[in-house]
Scaffold this active site. Structure first.
Site, PDB file in Angstrom:
ATOM      1  N   ARG A 161     -55.799-100.850 -40.012  1.00  0.00           N
ATOM      2  CA  ARG A 161     -55.242-101.600 -38.867  1.00  0.00           C
ATOM      3  C   ARG A 161     -54.337-102.714 -39.365  1.00  0.00           C
ATOM      4  O   ARG A 161     -54.650-103.416 -40.318  1.00  0.00           O
ATOM      5  CB  ARG A 161     -56.376-102.193 -38.030  1.00  0.00           C
ATOM      6  CG  ARG A 161     -55.863-103.169 -36.977  1.00  0.00           C
ATOM      7  CD  ARG A 161     -56.815-103.352 -35.841  1.00  0.00           C
ATOM      8  NE  ARG A 161     -58.062-103.993 -36.197  1.00  0.00           N
ATOM      9  CZ  ARG A 161     -59.051-104.211 -35.334  1.00  0.00           C
ATOM     10  NH1 ARG A 161     -58.933-103.834 -34.071  1.00  0.00           N
ATOM     11  NH2 ARG A 161     -60.154-104.793 -35.721  1.00  0.00           N
TER      12      ARG A 161
ATOM     13  N   ARG B 242     -56.120-108.133 -40.754  1.00  0.00           N
ATOM     14  CA  ARG B 242     -56.951-109.252 -40.307  1.00  0.00           C
ATOM     15  C   ARG B 242     -58.013-109.559 -41.353  1.00  0.00           C
ATOM     16  O   ARG B 242     -58.573-108.651 -41.954  1.00  0.00           O
ATOM     17  CB  ARG B 242     -57.646-108.883 -38.990  1.00  0.00           C
ATOM     18  CG  ARG B 242     -56.823-109.203 -37.764  1.00  0.00           C
ATOM     19  CD  ARG B 242     -57.357-108.570 -36.509  1.00  0.00           C
ATOM     20  NE  ARG B 242     -58.794-108.711 -36.297  1.00  0.00           N
ATOM     21  CZ  ARG B 242     -59.426-108.225 -35.225  1.00  0.00           C
ATOM     22  NH1 ARG B 242     -58.754-107.575 -34.290  1.00  0.00           N
ATOM     23  NH2 ARG B 242     -60.732-108.363 -35.094  1.00  0.00           N
TER      24      ARG B 242
ATOM     25  N   ARG C 229     -69.854-106.417 -39.235  1.00  0.00           N
ATOM     26  CA  ARG C 229     -69.514-106.336 -37.806  1.00  0.00           C
ATOM     27  C   ARG C 229     -70.168-105.115 -37.161  1.00  0.00           C
ATOM     28  O   ARG C 229     -70.599-105.162 -36.012  1.00  0.00           O
ATOM     29  CB  ARG C 229     -67.988-106.304 -37.627  1.00  0.00           C
ATOM     30  CG  ARG C 229     -67.345-107.618 -38.059  1.00  0.00           C
ATOM     31  CD  ARG C 229     -65.846-107.516 -38.089  1.00  0.00           C
ATOM     32  NE  ARG C 229     -65.284-107.379 -36.763  1.00  0.00           N
ATOM     33  CZ  ARG C 229     -64.040-106.978 -36.521  1.00  0.00           C
ATOM     34  NH1 ARG C 229     -63.245-106.669 -37.525  1.00  0.00           N
ATOM     35  NH2 ARG C 229     -63.602-106.889 -35.294  1.00  0.00           N
TER      36      ARG C 229
ATOM     37  N   LYS D 142     -60.690-100.073 -28.487  1.00  0.00           N
ATOM     38  CA  LYS D 142     -60.789-100.778 -27.204  1.00  0.00           C
ATOM     39  C   LYS D 142     -59.478-101.469 -26.860  1.00  0.00           C
ATOM     40  O   LYS D 142     -58.981-101.367 -25.740  1.00  0.00           O
ATOM     41  CB  LYS D 142     -61.904-101.845 -27.242  1.00  0.00           C
ATOM     42  CG  LYS D 142     -63.276-101.304 -27.527  1.00  0.00           C
ATOM     43  CD  LYS D 142     -64.323-102.398 -27.543  1.00  0.00           C
ATOM     44  CE  LYS D 142     -64.131-103.459 -28.608  1.00  0.00           C
ATOM     45  NZ  LYS D 142     -64.259-102.930 -29.994  1.00  0.00           N
TER      46      LYS D 142
ATOM     47  N   ARG E 294     -70.332-108.883 -25.188  1.00  0.00           N
ATOM     48  CA  ARG E 294     -70.790-108.296 -26.444  1.00  0.00           C
ATOM     49  C   ARG E 294     -72.277-108.513 -26.648  1.00  0.00           C
ATOM     50  O   ARG E 294     -72.809-108.099 -27.672  1.00  0.00           O
ATOM     51  CB  ARG E 294     -70.041-108.962 -27.599  1.00  0.00           C
ATOM     52  CG  ARG E 294     -68.898-108.114 -28.168  1.00  0.00           C
ATOM     53  CD  ARG E 294     -68.321-108.894 -29.335  1.00  0.00           C
ATOM     54  NE  ARG E 294     -67.567-108.127 -30.254  1.00  0.00           N
ATOM     55  CZ  ARG E 294     -66.235-108.053 -30.270  1.00  0.00           C
ATOM     56  NH1 ARG E 294     -65.521-108.639 -29.343  1.00  0.00           N
ATOM     57  NH2 ARG E 294     -65.629-107.376 -31.206  1.00  0.00           N
TER      58      ARG E 294
HETATM   59  P1  ADP Z   1     -60.767-102.371 -31.225  1.00  0.00           P
HETATM   60  O1  ADP Z   1     -59.987-103.156 -30.207  1.00  0.00           O
HETATM   61  O2  ADP Z   1     -61.841-101.509 -30.618  1.00  0.00           O
HETATM   62  O3  ADP Z   1     -61.296-103.219 -32.344  1.00  0.00           O
HETATM   63  P2  ADP Z   1     -58.145-101.200 -31.942  1.00  0.00           P
HETATM   64  O4  ADP Z   1     -57.628-100.762 -30.611  1.00  0.00           O
HETATM   65  O5  ADP Z   1     -57.511-102.394 -32.549  1.00  0.00           O
HETATM   66  O6  ADP Z   1     -59.758-101.337 -31.910  1.00  0.00           O
HETATM   67  O7  ADP Z   1     -58.017 -99.944 -32.935  1.00  0.00           O
HETATM   68  C1  ADP Z   1     -58.456-100.038 -34.300  1.00  0.00           C
HETATM   69  C2  ADP Z   1     -57.446 -99.317 -35.211  1.00  0.00           C
HETATM   70  O8  ADP Z   1     -57.467 -97.907 -34.961  1.00  0.00           O
HETATM   71  C3  ADP Z   1     -55.999 -99.765 -34.972  1.00  0.00           C
HETATM   72  O9  ADP Z   1     -55.325 -99.757 -36.217  1.00  0.00           O
HETATM   73  C4  ADP Z   1     -55.433 -98.698 -34.032  1.00  0.00           C
HETATM   74  O10 ADP Z   1     -54.026 -98.565 -34.200  1.00  0.00           O
HETATM   75  C5  ADP Z   1     -56.181 -97.437 -34.487  1.00  0.00           C
HETATM   76  N1  ADP Z   1     -56.484 -96.523 -33.381  1.00  0.00           N
HETATM   77  C6  ADP Z   1     -56.776 -96.838 -32.094  1.00  0.00           C
HETATM   78  N2  ADP Z   1     -57.039 -95.729 -31.366  1.00  0.00           N
HETATM   79  C7  ADP Z   1     -56.925 -94.683 -32.236  1.00  0.00           C
HETATM   80  C8  ADP Z   1     -57.096 -93.252 -32.114  1.00  0.00           C
HETATM   81  N3  ADP Z   1     -57.445 -92.704 -30.946  1.00  0.00           N
HETATM   82  N4  ADP Z   1     -56.907 -92.507 -33.224  1.00  0.00           N
HETATM   83  C9  ADP Z   1     -56.591 -93.076 -34.406  1.00  0.00           C
HETATM   84  N5  ADP Z   1     -56.404 -94.384 -34.597  1.00  0.00           N
HETATM   85  C10 ADP Z   1     -56.577 -95.195 -33.528  1.00  0.00           C
HETATM   86  P1  AMP Z   2     -62.242-108.460 -31.589  1.00  0.00           P
HETATM   87  O1  AMP Z   2     -60.816-108.838 -31.638  1.00  0.00           O
HETATM   88  O2  AMP Z   2     -62.703-108.064 -30.206  1.00  0.00           O
HETATM   89  O3  AMP Z   2     -62.612-107.413 -32.624  1.00  0.00           O
HETATM   90  O4  AMP Z   2     -63.084-109.772 -31.949  1.00  0.00           O
HETATM   91  C1  AMP Z   2     -62.954-110.398 -33.211  1.00  0.00           C
HETATM   92  C2  AMP Z   2     -64.119-111.382 -33.426  1.00  0.00           C
HETATM   93  O5  AMP Z   2     -64.066-112.419 -32.416  1.00  0.00           O
HETATM   94  C3  AMP Z   2     -65.515-110.794 -33.333  1.00  0.00           C
HETATM   95  O6  AMP Z   2     -65.956-110.179 -34.539  1.00  0.00           O
HETATM   96  C4  AMP Z   2     -66.330-112.054 -32.968  1.00  0.00           C
HETATM   97  O7  AMP Z   2     -66.541-112.870 -34.103  1.00  0.00           O
HETATM   98  C5  AMP Z   2     -65.391-112.798 -32.027  1.00  0.00           C
HETATM   99  N1  AMP Z   2     -65.598-112.377 -30.617  1.00  0.00           N
HETATM  100  C6  AMP Z   2     -64.732-111.726 -29.809  1.00  0.00           C
HETATM  101  N2  AMP Z   2     -65.266-111.501 -28.597  1.00  0.00           N
HETATM  102  C7  AMP Z   2     -66.526-112.019 -28.645  1.00  0.00           C
HETATM  103  C8  AMP Z   2     -67.622-112.089 -27.720  1.00  0.00           C
HETATM  104  N3  AMP Z   2     -67.525-111.553 -26.481  1.00  0.00           N
HETATM  105  N4  AMP Z   2     -68.762-112.701 -28.123  1.00  0.00           N
HETATM  106  C9  AMP Z   2     -68.868-113.239 -29.334  1.00  0.00           C
HETATM  107  N5  AMP Z   2     -67.904-113.193 -30.267  1.00  0.00           N
HETATM  108  C10 AMP Z   2     -66.746-112.595 -29.927  1.00  0.00           C
END
Ligand code: ADP
Ligand code: AMP
Length: 209
Positions: A123, A156, A167, A9, A84
């Protein structure tokens, strides 16, 4: 942007924000910035985040509505990680309709659970600017260092495998129902998130036009 944790995302939201010239609004990033700055909000949010739980709706909704009321969001924005829960989506809908506005698209980045743990353990996030990398798929030029700002990259706390499983459970229980919620509103667009990130972006561009 909808999708499991680690679906991509944030990666896609940043690309959308850049192409359309609109802010990328991530509640996760806002919480992490608050944790880094040692604010009260950050300390409260951290209690939940470290366990892979959602931060309570009241707290999350308030910071999100404050953020999208800022002038830079006037021409639109891409929401990443919010809503969420169904109550968050309902509050957002109500607040937007009071402003004569509505969600245009809910983009669901679809990635099966099997792929998620691997994505998350690879990541790496920049401690300063929040840029994200993946040790295999999106490596930085220099190991452990952010290409954009030169700061340190970290795993992280909530990306450790035991927390990721929590999660995912929370995602299925509390967030996945939003897929039906936005389908019913006629705005849901699902893209295959297992493809290469550029191909995922092409699919999103095709949806957004
Ligand atoms: P989210 O915001 O949904 O938690 P991220 O955008 O941070 O996810 O992506 C999670 C991990 O996967 C990161 O390390 C990112 O670089 C990697 N990633 C994102 N999109 C892709 C893809 N299409 N293919 C492979 N790895 C990806
Ligand atoms: P993210 O960076 O989107 O993966 O979010 C990391 C963490 O932040 C999540 O696992 C939740 O603990 C908290 N968080 C982020 N967005 C929300 C939301 N919309 N509602 C509740 N918790 C959130």
């Amino acid at each position: 942007m909808l999708g499991a944790p680690g679906a991509g995302k944030g990666t896609q939201a940043k690309m959308i924000a850049e192409k359309y010239g609109i802010p990328h609004v991530s509640t996760g990033d806002i919480f992490r910035a608050n944790i880094k700055n040692g604010t009260e909000l950050g300390m409260e949010a951290k209690k939940y985040m470290d366990q892979g739980l959602l931060v309570p709706d009241e707290l999350t909704v308030k910071i999100l509505l404050d953020r999208v009321a800022q002038p830079d969001c006037g021409k639109g924005y891409v929401l990443d990680g919010f809503p969420r829960t169904i109550p968050q989506a309902e509050v957002l809908d109500k607040a937007l309709s009071e402003m004569g506005d509505a969600i245009d698209y809910a983009v669901n980045v679809d990635v099966p659970d099997e792929n998620i743990v691997k994505r998350m353990s690879g990541r790496r996030a920049c401690v300063t600017c929040g840029a994200t990398y993946h040790i295999e798929h999106v490596p930085p030029k220099k190991e452990g260092i952010c290409d954009k700002c030169g700061s340190e990259l970290i795993l992280r706390d909530d990306d450790k495998p035991e927390t990721v499983l929590n999660r995912l459970k929370v995602y299925h229980e509390q967030t996945q129902p939003l897929i039906d919620f936005y389908t019913a509103k006629g705005v849901l667009k699902t893209v295959d998130g297992t493809a290469d990130m550029q191909d995922v972006f092409k699919a999103i561009e095709a949806v957004l036009g």
